[in-house]
Design an enzyme around this catalytic site. Structure first.
Site, PDB file in Angstrom:
ATOM      1  N   ARG A  63       0.802  -1.211   0.000  1.00 14.12           N
ATOM      2  CA  ARG A  63       0.000   0.000   0.000  1.00 14.12           C
ATOM      3  C   ARG A  63       0.843   1.272   0.000  1.00 14.12           C
ATOM      4  O   ARG A  63       0.626   2.176  -0.802  1.00 14.12           O
ATOM      5  CB  ARG A  63      -0.909   0.062   1.239  1.00 14.12           C
ATOM      6  CG  ARG A  63      -2.156  -0.746   1.144  1.00 14.12           C
ATOM      7  CD  ARG A  63      -2.562  -1.209   2.525  1.00 14.12           C
ATOM      8  NE  ARG A  63      -1.542  -2.142   2.981  1.00 14.12           N
ATOM      9  CZ  ARG A  63      -1.562  -3.448   2.699  1.00 14.12           C
ATOM     10  NH1 ARG A  63      -2.571  -3.944   2.062  1.00 14.12           N
ATOM     11  NH2 ARG A  63      -0.579  -4.241   3.071  1.00 14.12           N
ATOM     12  N   THR A  64       1.789   1.357   0.932  1.00 14.78           N
ATOM     13  CA  THR A  64       2.516   2.619   1.095  1.00 14.78           C
ATOM     14  C   THR A  64       3.298   2.946  -0.179  1.00 14.78           C
ATOM     15  O   THR A  64       3.232   4.057  -0.701  1.00 14.78           O
ATOM     16  CB  THR A  64       3.460   2.525   2.305  1.00 14.78           C
ATOM     17  OG1 THR A  64       2.700   2.131   3.443  1.00 14.78           O
ATOM     18  CG2 THR A  64       4.124   3.856   2.596  1.00 14.78           C
ATOM     19  N   LYS A  91      25.576  -4.562  -2.912  1.00 14.00           N
ATOM     20  CA  LYS A  91      27.021  -4.698  -3.155  1.00 14.00           C
ATOM     21  C   LYS A  91      27.824  -3.919  -2.125  1.00 14.00           C
ATOM     22  O   LYS A  91      29.022  -3.704  -2.295  1.00 14.00           O
ATOM     23  CB  LYS A  91      27.370  -4.179  -4.546  1.00 14.00           C
ATOM     24  CG  LYS A  91      26.680  -4.914  -5.679  1.00 14.00           C
ATOM     25  CD  LYS A  91      27.146  -4.311  -7.000  1.00 14.00           C
ATOM     26  CE  LYS A  91      26.334  -4.832  -8.172  1.00 14.00           C
ATOM     27  NZ  LYS A  91      26.595  -4.038  -9.390  1.00 14.00           N
ATOM     28  N   ARG A 113      11.605   4.082   3.208  1.00 14.40           N
ATOM     29  CA  ARG A 113      11.206   3.088   4.221  1.00 14.40           C
ATOM     30  C   ARG A 113      12.435   2.253   4.554  1.00 14.40           C
ATOM     31  O   ARG A 113      13.145   1.797   3.647  1.00 14.40           O
ATOM     32  CB  ARG A 113      10.094   2.183   3.713  1.00 14.40           C
ATOM     33  CG  ARG A 113       9.916   0.976   4.628  1.00 14.40           C
ATOM     34  CD  ARG A 113       8.694   0.194   4.343  1.00 14.40           C
ATOM     35  NE  ARG A 113       7.515   0.934   4.730  1.00 14.40           N
ATOM     36  CZ  ARG A 113       6.293   0.384   4.782  1.00 14.40           C
ATOM     37  NH1 ARG A 113       6.120  -0.878   4.473  1.00 14.40           N
ATOM     38  NH2 ARG A 113       5.256   1.096   5.156  1.00 14.40           N
ATOM     39  N   HIS A 143       5.598   6.365  11.304  1.00 16.72           N
ATOM     40  CA  HIS A 143       5.026   6.180   9.960  1.00 16.72           C
ATOM     41  C   HIS A 143       4.017   7.313   9.786  1.00 16.72           C
ATOM     42  O   HIS A 143       2.802   7.112   9.810  1.00 16.72           O
ATOM     43  CB  HIS A 143       4.362   4.802   9.896  1.00 16.72           C
ATOM     44  CG  HIS A 143       4.022   4.339   8.516  1.00 16.72           C
ATOM     45  ND1 HIS A 143       4.065   5.164   7.402  1.00 16.72           N
ATOM     46  CD2 HIS A 143       3.627   3.123   8.061  1.00 16.72           C
ATOM     47  CE1 HIS A 143       3.715   4.459   6.338  1.00 16.72           C
ATOM     48  NE2 HIS A 143       3.447   3.231   6.703  1.00 16.72           N
TER      49      HIS A 143
HETATM   50  C1  NCD Z   1       2.430  -0.854   8.276  1.00 16.61           C
HETATM   51  C2  NCD Z   1       3.922  -0.693   8.297  1.00 16.61           C
HETATM   52  O1  NCD Z   1       4.642  -1.162   7.412  1.00 16.61           O
HETATM   53  O2  NCD Z   1       4.365  -0.041   9.222  1.00 16.61           O
HETATM   54  N1  NCD Z   1       1.872  -1.055   7.039  1.00 16.61           N
HETATM   55  C3  NCD Z   1       1.602   0.014   6.242  1.00 16.61           C
HETATM   56  O3  NCD Z   1       2.457   0.796   5.940  1.00 16.61           O
HETATM   57  N2  NCD Z   1       0.332   0.186   5.843  1.00 16.61           N
HETATM   58  C4  NCD Z   1       1.916  -1.762   9.311  1.00 16.61           C
HETATM   59  C5  NCD Z   1       2.352  -3.199   9.292  1.00 16.61           C
HETATM   60  O4  NCD Z   1       3.300  -3.593   8.625  1.00 16.61           O
HETATM   61  O5  NCD Z   1       1.718  -3.946  10.023  1.00 16.61           O
END
Ligand code: NCD
Length: 320
Positions: A63-64, A91, A113, A143
């Site tokens: 999703r993100t 590498k 991320r 987040h």
């Molecule tokens: C979350 C995350 O990666 O922090 N997911 C997301 O970004 N929608 C929550 C999760 O991984 O449970």
């Protein structure tokens, strides 16, 4: 090194803490103005034409990552996502060298991320002055865009934020989402924030954040208006937190029966990915109180707002 950000304006977005109430609501209102764009036949505005956005995801994401990509596309930016598993990181290239190389390609906005808390802040601290960094999840720390889209979704259903009781259920200990949600809900002035789950999955000193803590889910749910369920983050556990996932569901999972404890109008949320039959029953995830897929749709508009404001491209009312 980046210069000090102008007060009250969005610079990097690394966490919710420190944003300020005015900027929080400006972000939500801007997202509101973008929502129709994401739903019409031609889903584009030219606000970030000529800008380059790079998605740098060192952890899995559906999703993100996709909604950040879509948001950049909807704003007419050029966007590319580095496939880290097949990049020179494998590498031995350092984060700093990766950053310098992306800057050499004239990127303007970096979406990061990373499994380490503080990784996004590291990029922000070392980025060229014109580059903006958005945190798409760093370790257990934060987040922020997830918290913004969650608050946005709540406000669309219940604009009376000051009246609301919100329960966050499950693995708060490992959840960067929960940390950012608590900060956003507090900043937005919601009436009551509760967390509920097994003590082994609740971080210490939550009460000092003004949060009510319950190890009985039934109690946490009593009369709440919003229920946020969290994924059991087993990849971040070293064992010993839980007897089994079946036992977890039996004691803490959100079932239809438990949902009856909440207000009859309560909405059910989950940031995804869902573990059906672990933290939430399928009937609830797919049920009429669930707004889980709305959260995903809203994520595009919210990320458009964050990108536009971070790059100083405020939408004129006509562009909405
Ligand atoms: C979350 C995350 O990666 O922090 N997911 C997301 O970004 N929608 C929550 C999760 O991984 O449970």
């Amino acid at each position: 090194m980046s210069p000090a950000p102008a007060p009250g304006r969005l610079h990097h977005l690394l966490q919710i803490e420190g944003l300020g109430r005015e900027l929080l609501f400006q972000l939500l209102d801007t997202a509101e103005s973008f929502l129709p764009v994401t739903q019409r036949a031609v889903k584009k505005v030219p606000l970030l034409r000529g800008k380059t956005v790079v998605n740098l995801f060192f952890e899995p994401s559906t999703r993100t990552r996709m909604t950040f990509e879509l948001a950049a596309e909807r704003l007419s930016a050029d966007v590319f996502s580095l496939d880290v598993a097949h990049s020179s990181t494998k590498k031995g290239e350092t984060l700093l060298d990766t950053l310098r190389n992306l800057e050499a390609m004239q990127m303007d906005l970096l979406v990061v991320r990373h499994p380490l808390s503080g990784a996004a802040a590291f990029f922000a601290a070392h980025a060229a002055p014109h580059v903006r960094v958005l945190n798409a999840g760093d370790g257990r720390h934060a987040h922020p865009t997830q918290a913004l889209l969650d608050l946005f979704t709540i406000r669309r259903h219940r604009p009376d934020l000051g009246e609301l009781r919100v329960a966050i259920l499950g693995d708060v200990l490992h959840s960067r989402v929960a940390r950012s949600q608590i900060a956003a809900l507090r900043l937005a002035g919601v009436r009551e924030i509760r967390v509920g789950g097994p003590r082994t999955l609740l971080p210490p000193a939550l009460e000092s954040l003004g949060v009510q803590v319950f190890d009985c889910v039934e109690q946490a749910l009593a009369d709440v208006d919003v229920i946020i369920t969290l994924r059991l983050q087993q990849e971040r556990m070293q064992g010993g937190h839980l007897p089994s996932t079946a036992e977890y569901f039996r004691r803490f999972g959100l079932t239809e029966q438990r949902l009856r404890r909440a207000s009859p109008e309560a909405i059910v949320m989950h940031p995804g990915p869902i573990n059906r039959g672990v933290e939430i029953a399928s009937e609830v995830a797919d049920g009429e109180r669930s707004v889980i897929l709305e959260q995903v749709s809203n994520g595009v508009a919210v990320r458009m707002a964050v990108m536009a404001l971070a790059l100083g491209a405020e939408p004129a009312p006509a562009e909405a």
